[in-house]
Motif scaffolding. Structure first.
Motif, PDB file in Angstrom:
ATOM      1  N   ILE A 147      31.444  22.252 -25.284  1.00 46.97           N
ATOM      2  CA  ILE A 147      30.937  21.062 -25.957  1.00 46.97           C
ATOM      3  C   ILE A 147      31.037  21.222 -27.473  1.00 46.97           C
ATOM      4  N   PHE A 148      31.647  20.241 -28.128  1.00 50.44           N
ATOM      5  CA  PHE A 148      31.622  20.210 -29.591  1.00 50.44           C
ATOM      6  C   PHE A 148      30.241  19.747 -30.047  1.00 50.44           C
ATOM      7  N   ASP A 149      29.688  20.393 -31.074  1.00 48.30           N
ATOM      8  CA  ASP A 149      28.364  20.073 -31.609  1.00 48.30           C
ATOM      9  C   ASP A 149      27.301  20.191 -30.506  1.00 48.30           C
ATOM     10  N   ALA A 150      27.413  21.254 -29.737  1.00 46.77           N
ATOM     11  CA  ALA A 150      26.583  21.402 -28.537  1.00 46.77           C
ATOM     12  C   ALA A 150      25.095  21.423 -28.832  1.00 46.77           C
ATOM     13  N   PHE A 151      24.700  22.005 -29.949  1.00 47.42           N
ATOM     14  CA  PHE A 151      23.271  22.228 -30.187  1.00 47.42           C
ATOM     15  C   PHE A 151      22.539  20.977 -30.655  1.00 47.42           C
ATOM     16  N   SER A 152      23.272  19.890 -30.906  1.00 51.47           N
ATOM     17  CA  SER A 152      22.607  18.643 -31.288  1.00 51.47           C
ATOM     18  C   SER A 152      22.425  17.703 -30.100  1.00 51.47           C
ATOM     19  N   LYS A 153      22.919  18.076 -28.948  1.00 46.32           N
ATOM     20  CA  LYS A 153      22.884  17.181 -27.796  1.00 46.32           C
ATOM     21  C   LYS A 153      21.521  17.221 -27.102  1.00 46.32           C
ATOM     22  N   ALA A 154      20.981  16.037 -26.831  1.00 48.59           N
ATOM     23  CA  ALA A 154      19.682  15.954 -26.153  1.00 48.59           C
ATOM     24  C   ALA A 154      19.819  16.165 -24.652  1.00 48.59           C
ATOM     25  N   HIS A 155      20.971  15.787 -24.087  1.00 48.93           N
ATOM     26  CA  HIS A 155      21.158  15.863 -22.640  1.00 48.93           C
ATOM     27  C   HIS A 155      22.580  16.318 -22.339  1.00 48.93           C
ATOM     28  N   ILE A 156      22.751  16.936 -21.180  1.00 48.40           N
ATOM     29  CA  ILE A 156      24.072  17.202 -20.635  1.00 48.40           C
ATOM     30  C   ILE A 156      24.178  16.379 -19.357  1.00 48.40           C
ATOM     31  N   LEU A 157      24.968  15.315 -19.404  1.00 54.86           N
ATOM     32  CA  LEU A 157      24.975  14.337 -18.330  1.00 54.86           C
ATOM     33  C   LEU A 157      25.715  14.844 -17.095  1.00 54.86           C
ATOM     34  N   LYS A 158      25.119  14.573 -15.946  1.00 53.99           N
ATOM     35  CA  LYS A 158      25.762  14.848 -14.670  1.00 53.99           C
ATOM     36  C   LYS A 158      25.857  13.535 -13.899  1.00 53.99           C
ATOM     37  N   LEU A 159      27.064  13.175 -13.521  1.00 55.04           N
ATOM     38  CA  LEU A 159      27.313  11.940 -12.787  1.00 55.04           C
ATOM     39  C   LEU A 159      27.623  12.265 -11.331  1.00 55.04           C
ATOM     40  N   THR A 160      26.939  11.595 -10.420  1.00 52.45           N
ATOM     41  CA  THR A 160      27.242  11.738  -8.999  1.00 52.45           C
ATOM     42  C   THR A 160      27.543  10.365  -8.426  1.00 52.45           C
ATOM     43  N   ALA A 161      28.479  10.334  -7.481  1.00 48.98           N
ATOM     44  CA  ALA A 161      28.901   9.082  -6.870  1.00 48.98           C
ATOM     45  C   ALA A 161      29.499   9.382  -5.507  1.00 48.98           C
ATOM     46  N   PRO A 162      29.545   8.382  -4.623  1.00 48.32           N
ATOM     47  CA  PRO A 162      30.197   8.604  -3.323  1.00 48.32           C
ATOM     48  C   PRO A 162      31.672   8.932  -3.510  1.00 48.32           C
ATOM     49  N   GLY A 163      32.216   9.676  -2.579  1.00 50.68           N
ATOM     50  CA  GLY A 163      33.634  10.005  -2.649  1.00 50.68           C
ATOM     51  C   GLY A 163      34.535   8.867  -2.236  1.00 50.68           C
ATOM     52  N   ALA A 164      33.977   7.864  -1.541  1.00 53.30           N
ATOM     53  CA  ALA A 164      34.774   6.730  -1.075  1.00 53.30           C
ATOM     54  C   ALA A 164      33.870   5.511  -0.965  1.00 53.30           C
ATOM     55  N   ALA A 165      34.484   4.333  -1.035  1.00 54.02           N
ATOM     56  CA  ALA A 165      33.724   3.082  -0.940  1.00 54.02           C
ATOM     57  C   ALA A 165      34.625   2.006  -0.342  1.00 54.02           C
ATOM     58  N   THR A 166      34.007   0.904   0.029  1.00 48.91           N
ATOM     59  CA  THR A 166      34.742  -0.240   0.573  1.00 48.91           C
ATOM     60  C   THR A 166      35.020  -1.244  -0.533  1.00 48.91           C
ATOM     61  N   THR A 167      36.225  -1.805  -0.552  1.00 51.26           N
ATOM     62  CA  THR A 167      36.593  -2.780  -1.567  1.00 51.26           C
ATOM     63  C   THR A 167      35.597  -3.936  -1.588  1.00 51.26           C
ATOM     64  N   GLY A 168      35.089  -4.244  -2.778  1.00 51.50           N
ATOM     65  CA  GLY A 168      34.163  -5.349  -2.948  1.00 51.50           C
ATOM     66  C   GLY A 168      32.718  -5.035  -2.619  1.00 51.50           C
ATOM     67  N   ALA A 169      32.447  -3.896  -2.024  1.00 50.17           N
ATOM     68  CA  ALA A 169      31.078  -3.538  -1.648  1.00 50.17           C
ATOM     69  C   ALA A 169      30.405  -2.806  -2.801  1.00 50.17           C
ATOM     70  N   PRO A 170      29.081  -2.940  -2.952  1.00 48.28           N
ATOM     71  CA  PRO A 170      28.380  -2.246  -4.042  1.00 48.28           C
ATOM     72  C   PRO A 170      28.405  -0.735  -3.846  1.00 48.28           C
ATOM     73  N   VAL A 171      28.551  -0.046  -4.953  1.00 54.96           N
ATOM     74  CA  VAL A 171      28.558   1.422  -4.969  1.00 54.96           C
ATOM     75  C   VAL A 171      27.499   1.871  -5.970  1.00 54.96           C
ATOM     76  N   THR A 172      26.605   2.751  -5.556  1.00 57.20           N
ATOM     77  CA  THR A 172      25.560   3.253  -6.443  1.00 57.20           C
ATOM     78  C   THR A 172      25.953   4.608  -6.992  1.00 57.20           C
ATOM     79  N   VAL A 173      25.889   4.730  -8.309  1.00 54.66           N
ATOM     80  CA  VAL A 173      26.142   6.008  -8.975  1.00 54.66           C
ATOM     81  C   VAL A 173      24.855   6.439  -9.664  1.00 54.66           C
ATOM     82  N   SER A 174      24.742   7.742  -9.924  1.00 54.50           N
ATOM     83  CA  SER A 174      23.516   8.281 -10.501  1.00 54.50           C
ATOM     84  C   SER A 174      23.847   9.212 -11.658  1.00 54.50           C
ATOM     85  N   VAL A 175      23.096   9.067 -12.753  1.00 53.10           N
ATOM     86  CA  VAL A 175      23.274   9.925 -13.930  1.00 53.10           C
ATOM     87  C   VAL A 175      21.965  10.665 -14.180  1.00 53.10           C
TER      88      VAL A 175
END
Length: 216
Positions: A147-175
């Motif tokens: 990470i550039f400028d690592a020590f000024s960062k308040a958070h280190i984001l982790k994104l999780t999401a399903p590996g697959a989804a159906t076209t047009g259907a809602p997909v929930t992701v989490s940060v």
């Protein structure tokens, strides 16, 4: 009858002690991500081990976990992962060597160099390292983030999401903040996360989509 006396030759055997080479660290596969000031320099799988590294500013030194007595035998480490990622994926890095710590301090990755108050540093599995990058072991499947400028960062984001989804259907992701507290106000695929760290997306067409979470 003729007696023939054969000359004898003294044979001297020299005993030479040959030291066995130091055991190499067994390679592991990690996901390496390198975040610059405003762009992702690299994000992908890297096979790495502990090995000798050469940098323009620091010279040639071991970077295998034995640095500063951190581990008794060579192991894969965070800076070696950066070095392997750079070597196999077409970007460069630099760092000085600090004898007191027996470690490199990364000063540049690609074209992004540290400043007087912005420094490169690393996290393993979303936690900032508590020792140098040549001392911090990485294991199979770890997330290694530089990470550039690592020590000024308040958070280190982790994104999780399903590996697959159906076209047009809602997909929930989490940060989340490194897999723990939910992060609100993060942008993912044109949507923003709420107080629960979640956002809902949908995709009109079939395909492969690569998502990234960003937050000021």
């Amino acid at each position: 009858m003729t007696n023939r006396i054969r000359g004898t030759h003294a044979v001297v055997l020299a005993v030479v002690a040959i030291a066995a080479p130091a055991a190499a660290a067994a390679p592991v596969s990690v996901n390496l991500r390198v975040e610059g000031e405003s762009r992702t320099i690299f994000d992908g799988p890297v096979t790495t081990d502990g090995h000798t590294i050469t940098t323009p500013s620091g010279g040639t030194h071991p970077c295998d976990g034995t640095n500063n007595g951190a581990h008794p035998a060579p192991v894969p480490v965070a800076t070696a992962a950066l070095d392997d990622g750079a070597r196999t994926n077409g970007f460069t890095w630099d760092g000085g060597w600090f004898p007191d710590f027996e470690d490199f301090l990364v000063s540049r990755v690609a074209d992004e160099s540290e400043t007087s108050n912005q420094f490169w540093y690393f996290a393993v599995n979303f936690k900032l390292g508590d020792a140098g990058g040549c001392q911090t072991r990485v294991n199979q499947g770890d997330e290694v983030l530089w990470i550039f400028d690592a020590f000024s960062k308040a958070h280190i984001l982790k994104l999780t999401a399903p590996g697959a989804a159906t076209t047009g259907a809602p997909v929930t992701v989490s940060v989340t903040d490194g897999g723990s507290a939910p992060i609100s106000g993060a942008s993912v695929g044109g949507a923003q996360t709420g107080a629960d760290g979640k956002a809902t997306l949908s995709f009109a067409e079939a395909g492969v989509y690569k998502l990234k979470a960003e937050r000021s």
